[in-house]
Scaffold this active site. Structure first.
Site, PDB file in Angstrom:
ATOM      1  N   ASN A   1     -30.990 -15.035  25.037  1.00 35.65           N
ATOM      2  CA  ASN A   1     -31.835 -15.131  25.794  1.00 35.65           C
ATOM      3  C   ASN A   1     -31.371 -16.344  27.231  1.00 35.65           C
ATOM      4  O   ASN A   1     -29.998 -15.712  27.896  1.00 35.65           O
ATOM      5  CB  ASN A   1     -33.464 -15.447  26.262  1.00 35.65           C
ATOM      6  CG  ASN A   1     -33.298 -16.791  25.286  1.00 35.65           C
ATOM      7  OD1 ASN A   1     -33.633 -16.977  24.457  1.00 35.65           O
ATOM      8  ND2 ASN A   1     -34.349 -17.771  26.079  1.00 35.65           N
ATOM      9  N   ASP A   2     -31.234 -16.995  28.521  1.00 39.26           N
ATOM     10  CA  ASP A   2     -30.771 -18.232  28.819  1.00 39.26           C
ATOM     11  C   ASP A   2     -28.980 -18.296  28.304  1.00 39.26           C
ATOM     12  O   ASP A   2     -28.594 -19.292  27.358  1.00 39.26           O
ATOM     13  CB  ASP A   2     -31.475 -19.749  28.852  1.00 39.26           C
ATOM     14  CG  ASP A   2     -33.197 -19.485  28.576  1.00 39.26           C
ATOM     15  OD1 ASP A   2     -33.613 -18.814  28.644  1.00 39.26           O
ATOM     16  OD2 ASP A   2     -34.097 -21.486  28.858  1.00 39.26           O
TER      17      ASP A   2
ATOM     18  N   GLU B   1     -39.336 -23.366  34.377  1.00 44.57           N
ATOM     19  CA  GLU B   1     -38.611 -24.213  32.933  1.00 44.57           C
ATOM     20  C   GLU B   1     -37.055 -23.926  34.330  1.00 44.57           C
ATOM     21  O   GLU B   1     -37.258 -23.845  34.831  1.00 44.57           O
ATOM     22  CB  GLU B   1     -38.346 -22.853  32.347  1.00 44.57           C
ATOM     23  CG  GLU B   1     -39.664 -22.774  32.107  1.00 44.57           C
ATOM     24  CD  GLU B   1     -39.835 -21.891  30.161  1.00 44.57           C
ATOM     25  OE1 GLU B   1     -40.024 -21.903  29.259  1.00 44.57           O
ATOM     26  OE2 GLU B   1     -38.867 -20.238  31.208  1.00 44.57           O
TER      27      GLU B   1
ATOM     28  N   ARG C   1     -38.043 -30.101  29.203  1.00 38.85           N
ATOM     29  CA  ARG C   1     -37.009 -29.302  28.472  1.00 38.85           C
ATOM     30  C   ARG C   1     -36.018 -28.971  29.212  1.00 38.85           C
ATOM     31  O   ARG C   1     -35.885 -28.619  30.691  1.00 38.85           O
ATOM     32  CB  ARG C   1     -37.490 -27.963  27.462  1.00 38.85           C
ATOM     33  CG  ARG C   1     -37.923 -26.953  28.399  1.00 38.85           C
ATOM     34  CD  ARG C   1     -38.196 -26.332  27.164  1.00 38.85           C
ATOM     35  NE  ARG C   1     -38.845 -24.592  27.440  1.00 38.85           N
ATOM     36  CZ  ARG C   1     -40.455 -25.069  28.067  1.00 38.85           C
ATOM     37  NH1 ARG C   1     -41.025 -26.100  26.846  1.00 38.85           N
ATOM     38  NH2 ARG C   1     -41.304 -23.873  28.058  1.00 38.85           N
TER      39      ARG C   1
END
Ligand code: FRU
Length: 492
Positions: A43-44, A222, A163
């Site tokens: 993912n990221d 996020e 986060r």
């Protein structure tokens, strides 16, 4: 450090990669020039930086997907943003402060030491969460030494959805933005400051839901990224929980940006309206870095959380990929302009060009213009056409096609993947002012399309899953005629 556990986790990840690499590599949907995990889940993008002349890009990596949900940092590096070398896994979740994953974060050059700042994610048996912002450093660019948490708690008024630190240096101090949620369930970005990357003090709230001019704007934000560009400050962020409004906010979560001025004393950013970064289906968690040519380069996850069923490769031992690297600029209207980095031109082969093609109420195929791994630039002169466009990845029987269409009266450009094979389907739309021309720049790669509109004014990113023989490209105009001034095509 729990060296034994770390060695075990790293060895296990290595083993899984080597055991499955070949099998995974055979799958048709594997992309040719986009970054993916060698096997398993990605993912990221994380820790994106140019350090000592080389670009490093880490990523959220789960080698055992779908068996378990435990996140590591996979690691690539590159001299030119085109060919990437796969390095050993950089971070494995071995410590008490990251038992449930080394979550997203960023990289800095701390006076010659490549340093990661990331979120250690911990969940207890009742699913209660703890988050720690942690440091890791490396001497050799490959093996990382963890220094542990530098922020152990969220401030009062915030939940533990806290986060994704992004850190930069300005005027001798370090600054960090972090994605958070208030106890009233509002998404916020906070600014912290430090002199040494270890002791951090809270400066204030940068932006968020029910803050400045954004009312009811999501329950969590996020992966913030804040940087200067063309004399302004830009904040990239991911608000979760926005309702769709017409053609806006059609994906499960949104990726967008704010432009304005950050007050480094109070933390507050005066900014304009929220705009989407991408108009397509698959785009999230973009991260940027500044390189030695002064370019602000962005790479994003060409995927979305929680919608695994839309990604047909998930049955083939892997899932997800990154976008191509894009250079960002800001125009006079405070809009981000995105264009593929120029290094990607190195991939071009077998140039083909057409000029002055008229399409009069028909569908047209052109000799040599087809494929599943290519770059294509099409320049339309709109004239009096009502509706025209391009069908990509068409099958011979006409059952599969991905349709890009512009309607001149309502000025809507649409991207329709309802017949794009397996996967998610759906249509995305965007208003494009009609100034008499429309330039579409495509990067097509097996199971993806990125479409840059009018030199990066808008971008649509999408994963698609047609059959491997669906390679035809058709140009069309309905009810009238359109002129294509120029078509350029390269194999990549
Ligand atoms: C965004 C995100 C981040 C988190 C990471 C976990 O996609 O949810 O907030 O750090 O992914 O993989």
């Amino acid at each position: 450090m729990n060296k034994e556990k770390e060695d075990k986790l790293l060895a296990k990840a290595k083993q899984i990669i080597e055991d499955n690499r070949e099998k995974v590599a055979k799958g048709y949907y594997r992309l040719k020039y986009h970054l993916m995990a060698p096997v398993g889940w990605l993912n990221d993008p994380n820790g994106f930086i140019q350090f000592d002349g080389e670009y490093h890009l880490c990523y959220q990596f789960n080698p055992v997907y779908p068996a378990d949900k435990l996140l590591y940092w996979g690691h690539y590096k590159s001299k030119d943003l085109v060919s990437w070398e796969e390095l050993p896994v950089a971070l494995a979740p071995s410590e008490w402060y990251e038992t449930h994953g080394c979550y997203s974060g960023s990289a800095v050059d701390n006076d010659g030491t490549l340093t990661f700042i990331y979120t250690g994610n911990v969940k207890d048996e009742w699913d209660n969460r703890e988050t720690y912002q942690c440091l890791a450093i490396t001497e050799d660019g490959v093996n990382f030494q963890k220094l542990g948490p530098v922020i152990e708690n969220q401030p009062e008024g915030y939940t533990r959805h806290f986060r994704d630190p992004k850190v930069w240096q300005k005027d001798g101090s370090w600054y960090m933005v972090i994605g958070t949620q208030t106890t009233k369930l509002e998404g916020r970005v906070l600014l912290y400051k430090s002199m040494d990357l270890k002791e951090w003090e809270l400066v204030g709230e940068v932006a968020g839901s029910n803050f400045n001019n954004l009312d009811d704007f999501g329950y969590m934000w996020e992966c913030p990224d804040l940087f200067e560009l063309d004399g302004k400050d830009v904040l990239l962020t991911l608000p979760q929980g926005l309702e769709a409004q017409g053609y806006l906010y059609n994906n499960i979560y949104q990726a967008g940006y704010l432009v304005g001025k950050l007050n480094y004393k109070t933390g507050r950013m005066d900014h304009g309206e929220f705009r989407e970064l991408d108009r397509g289906f698959d785009f999230y968690a973009a991260q940027t870095t500044l390189d030695d040519k002064g370019r602000r380069i962005m790479i994003a996850w060409m995927g979305l959380p929680e919608e695994d069923q839309n990604y047909a490769e998930r049955d083939q031992g892997w899932i997800h990929c990154m976008t191509i690297p894009r250079e960002l600029r800001l125009n006079a209207e405070n809009r981000l302009i995105q264009n593929p980095v120029e290094e990607l031109k190195q991939l071009r082969r077998d140039y083909l060009e057409y000029r002055g093609i008229e399409i009069n109420n028909q569908k047209l195929e052109l000799e040599g213009i087809s494929g599943d791994v290519l770059e294509l630039i099409v320049e339309f002169e709109v004239g009096d056409a009502e509706e025209f466009g391009i069908k990509l990845r068409c099958s011979a029987d006409g059952k599969e096609e991905t349709i890009i269409k512009y309607k001149t009266e309502d000025k809507i450009l649409s991207f329709d993947r309802n017949k794009a094979g397996l996967g998610g389907g759906g249509v995305r739309h965007c208003l494009i002012e009609n100034d008499g021309r429309l330039k579409l720049h495509f990067f097509i790669d097996k199971s993806s399309i990125e479409m840059f509109v009018n030199d990066g004014q808008e971008v649509f990113s999408a994963r698609i899953y047609p059959g491997q023989d669906s390679k035809r490209i058709k140009f069309f105009a309905q009810g009238s005629k359109v002129l294509i001034n120029k078509i350029q095509k390269w194999k990549l």
